[in-house]
Each structure stands twice: as C-alpha cells, then as structure tokens.
Design an enzyme around this catalytic site. Structure first.
Site, short mmCIF file in Angstrom:
data_model
loop_
_atom_site.label_atom_id
_atom_site.label_comp_id
_atom_site.label_asym_id
_atom_site.label_seq_id
_atom_site.Cartn_x
_atom_site.Cartn_y
_atom_site.Cartn_z
N ASP A 22 3.53 -5.03 1.62
CA ASP A 22 2.76 -3.90 1.51
C ASP A 22 1.41 -3.92 2.30
O ASP A 22 0.75 -4.84 2.17
CB ASP A 22 2.44 -3.36 0.09
CG ASP A 22 1.93 -2.03 -0.47
OD1 ASP A 22 2.21 -1.10 0.44
OD2 ASP A 22 1.40 -1.91 -1.47
N ASN A 24 0.70 -2.02 5.32
CA ASN A 24 0.66 -1.58 6.83
C ASN A 24 -0.24 -0.53 7.18
O ASN A 24 -1.15 -0.55 8.08
CB ASN A 24 2.13 -1.48 7.22
CG ASN A 24 2.85 -2.67 7.38
OD1 ASN A 24 2.54 -3.56 7.02
ND2 ASN A 24 4.38 -2.47 7.44
N ARG A 35 -0.67 5.04 11.68
CA ARG A 35 -0.05 3.97 10.58
C ARG A 35 1.04 3.38 11.48
O ARG A 35 1.34 2.15 11.00
CB ARG A 35 0.49 4.91 9.57
CG ARG A 35 -0.41 5.65 8.57
CD ARG A 35 0.40 6.54 7.66
NE ARG A 35 1.40 5.99 6.82
CZ ARG A 35 1.06 4.99 5.67
NH1 ARG A 35 0.03 4.91 5.29
NH2 ARG A 35 2.04 4.30 5.35
N HIS A 39 2.76 -0.70 11.09
CA HIS A 39 3.95 -1.21 10.90
C HIS A 39 4.38 -2.32 12.04
O HIS A 39 5.02 -3.20 11.95
CB HIS A 39 4.98 -0.08 10.89
CG HIS A 39 4.86 0.76 9.84
ND1 HIS A 39 4.53 0.46 8.69
CD2 HIS A 39 4.84 1.99 9.71
CE1 HIS A 39 4.49 1.27 7.66
NE2 HIS A 39 4.57 2.42 8.22
N GLU A 69 12.96 5.50 -1.31
CA GLU A 69 11.76 6.41 -1.22
C GLU A 69 11.03 6.85 -0.20
O GLU A 69 10.58 7.67 0.28
CB GLU A 69 10.59 6.13 -2.39
CG GLU A 69 11.20 5.99 -4.01
CD GLU A 69 12.28 5.02 -4.32
OE1 GLU A 69 12.17 3.77 -3.67
OE2 GLU A 69 13.05 5.22 -5.02
N LEU A 133 18.53 -21.05 6.22
CA LEU A 133 17.74 -19.93 5.40
C LEU A 133 18.47 -18.68 5.18
O LEU A 133 18.94 -18.21 6.51
CB LEU A 133 16.26 -19.83 6.16
CG LEU A 133 15.41 -18.41 5.62
CD1 LEU A 133 15.11 -18.63 4.31
CD2 LEU A 133 14.47 -18.31 6.65
N ARG A 196 2.63 -3.74 -8.60
CA ARG A 196 4.13 -2.82 -8.96
C ARG A 196 5.10 -3.36 -8.35
O ARG A 196 4.97 -4.11 -7.41
CB ARG A 196 3.93 -1.24 -8.41
CG ARG A 196 3.14 -0.44 -9.34
CD ARG A 196 3.30 0.93 -8.91
NE ARG A 196 2.94 1.09 -7.15
CZ ARG A 196 1.70 1.31 -6.71
NH1 ARG A 196 0.55 1.03 -7.72
NH2 ARG A 196 1.35 1.42 -5.53
C1 FPP Z 1 4.71 -0.88 3.44
O1 FPP Z 1 3.40 -0.73 3.81
C2 FPP Z 1 5.43 -0.98 4.45
C3 FPP Z 1 6.54 -0.62 4.71
C4 FPP Z 1 6.96 0.82 3.99
C5 FPP Z 1 7.33 -1.07 5.91
C6 FPP Z 1 7.62 -2.32 6.14
C7 FPP Z 1 8.06 -2.66 7.51
C8 FPP Z 1 7.47 -3.70 8.17
C9 FPP Z 1 6.78 -4.88 7.69
C10 FPP Z 1 7.96 -3.59 9.55
C11 FPP Z 1 9.22 -4.18 10.01
C12 FPP Z 1 10.06 -4.90 9.17
C13 FPP Z 1 11.01 -5.78 9.82
C14 FPP Z 1 12.01 -6.55 8.88
C15 FPP Z 1 11.37 -5.93 11.10
P1 FPP Z 1 2.73 0.98 3.76
O2 FPP Z 1 3.05 1.72 4.86
O3 FPP Z 1 3.29 1.66 2.44
O4 FPP Z 1 1.28 0.62 3.69
P2 FPP Z 1 0.27 1.49 2.87
O5 FPP Z 1 0.35 1.22 1.25
O6 FPP Z 1 -1.20 0.84 3.16
O7 FPP Z 1 0.18 2.81 3.16
#
Ligand code: FPP
Length: 244
Positions: A22, A24, A35, A39, A69, A133, A196
């Site tokens: 969480d 990104n 944003r 990612h 979601e 793994l 959470r």
């Molecule tokens: C949550 O951060 C992250 C995500 C919804 C996406 C996770 C994806 C990656 C880490 C990239 C690619 C993954 C792989 C396996 C190649 P958020 O966007 O909800 O952040 P925020 O809460 O700060 O808005």
C-alpha cells in the site's frame, strides 16, 4: 501448521509472508507525480520483496496486487496496472524461473483481460516444477468473494451427493479456497501506515501476526522485510492456548 498449538517464542523465520503493498498513490502525490508512476515504482519494489524472501529462505510469499474493489478506480489507472502486470510477467518470468520461484495466482482471474490470463497460464506452466519460493500474486482478489466461492463449491459437492454436510470442517473449507495447498500466512505485513486487512486473506489470516510498516510501498526494501521478520520473531504466538 495446525491451528491448535502452544508454540511460544518464534526464533525461526516465518514460513509464509503475505504483504498488502500500500502507498503507491501517496508516494507519487508527494512527489507531484501521477499515481501511475507510483505503481511503476511499486512494481520495482516487488523485486526487493522476492529477493528478500529468497535470502531469508522464506518459502512462501503472497502479494496483494489488485483487489476486487480496485476495479472501481479510474479506467486509466486500471489499464496502467494491467499493463504493469503484463510487463512484469513478460520481463521477470525467465529470471524467476531460473532461481527456482514457482508463480501462482489467486483471485477472479477470469475478470482480467484475456491476454493477461494467457500470460498467467504461461507463467504458472513455466514455473510449476520450482520449489525454492512459491510467489502467489492476488489479482482481482477479495477475501469475502473467495469465501463465498468456497461455500458454493462445497454446496455443489453436497448437491451432487459427493459430500456429507457433517464432514464440512475447517480443513475441508480451507481446501476449497483459492489458497488450497498453501500454508496460512504466519506474518502479514501492510505498508503505508494504514492498519486494515482490506479484504485480504480473511480466512487465512486468522492467526497471522500483523505488522504495519510506515514505509510507502515504492520505498520498500529488503531491510523493511528484515525489520518485519525481526518483529515477528520477537512475538509470542499462542493460537488461543496459554504460554507453555
Ligand atoms: C496500493 O496502493 C497498491 C495497488 C492498488 C497496486 C499494487 C500494484 C503494484 C505494487 C504494482 C505491480 C505489482 C506486480 C505484482 C507486478 P494505492 O494505489 O492504494 O496507494 P494509496 O493508498 O497511497 O493511494
């Protein structure tokens, strides 16, 4: 690992680490970037987590990459994430395969674009005989949906006469989940400071140790994994029993 256990202190590394990646978006916003950049950096941090698990000889790692979601996010963001999953599978699979990683996916894979589904099949096939793994990536995954689906599978078996309702127990239920065959996570980490579960591994995390790290996911490095594992090792797990 059985549910009833009176294990006290944990000197050993966890067998299964699960991570809610969480932060990104916040990482990018703080840098006045889109944003999507967050990612992209987050995808790089995935490599760190895998490397860290290999070095610590943790045999199972599960990553929450896209929740059921998350489909509600703007189309541009969803498309970008799908692009990152494509890129990750195409670019990383040979290396992951060469170092003995078995890749596995959980979630409603049929909702993903067809070419991503094909890549997933390819990755699972390519790495199926590896055992160093097990890297499970949760895509279009929701814990409640997974539990409902498991209940449906069991109901179908009962309807077909293949299962007696009296024989439905925790083990039978667990073997109907997407994670069948994978041990429950010992350690569940969430980055970004939020505290959470957000619908991640609801059944499986019943006895997991939860560690919340303040680091935003794109900044996650091996030392953060080590920090969480250290905290886990210093905790005392009783599984509802009393200390020995
Ligand atoms: C949550 O951060 C992250 C995500 C919804 C996406 C996770 C994806 C990656 C880490 C990239 C690619 C993954 C792989 C396996 C190649 P958020 O966007 O909800 O952040 P925020 O809460 O700060 O808005």
């Amino acid at each position: 690992m059985g549910i009833i256990q009176s294990k006290t202190s944990l000197s050993q590394v966890p067998e299964h680490v699960a991570i809610i990646m969480d932060g990104n978006g916040r990482w990018a916003t703080r840098r006045a970037m889109s944003r999507l950049k967050g990612h992209e950096q987050g995808a790089k941090a995935v490599r760190e987590a895998v490397k860290g698990c290999r070095e610590l000889e943790i045999p199972y790692l599960t990553l929450f990459a896209f929740s059921s979601e998350n489909w509600k996010r703007p189309e541009e963001e969803v498309n970008h994430l799908m692009g990152l999953f494509r890129f990750f599978i195409k670019r990383e699979m040979n290396e992951l395969n060469s170092v003995g990683v078995r890749v596995n996916f959980i979630g409603n894979i049929s909702r993903l674009p067809e070419d991503v589904q094909k890549l997933i099949e390819y990755a699972v096939d390519l790495t199926q005989n590896n055992s160093k793994l097990v890297l499970t990536i949760a895509l279009s995954y929701g814990g409640q949906e997974e539990i409902v689906n498991a209940a449906k599978r069991l109901a179908e078996k009962v309807k077909a006469g293949d299962l007696n309702p009296d024989d439905i127990c925790e083990e039978e239920f667990a073997s109907s989940l997407d994670t069948a065959g994978i041990p429950d996570p010992d350690l569940l980490i969430r980055t970004s400071g939020e505290k959470r579960l957000s619908n991640f591994l609801l059944w499986q995390s019943a006895y997991s140790e939860l560690v919340f790290l303040d680091v935003l996911w794109p900044d996650f490095r091996k030392n953060h994994l080590e920090q969480a594992v250290d905290e886990y090792c210093n905790r005392c797990r009783r599984y509802g029993a009393v200390s020995a």
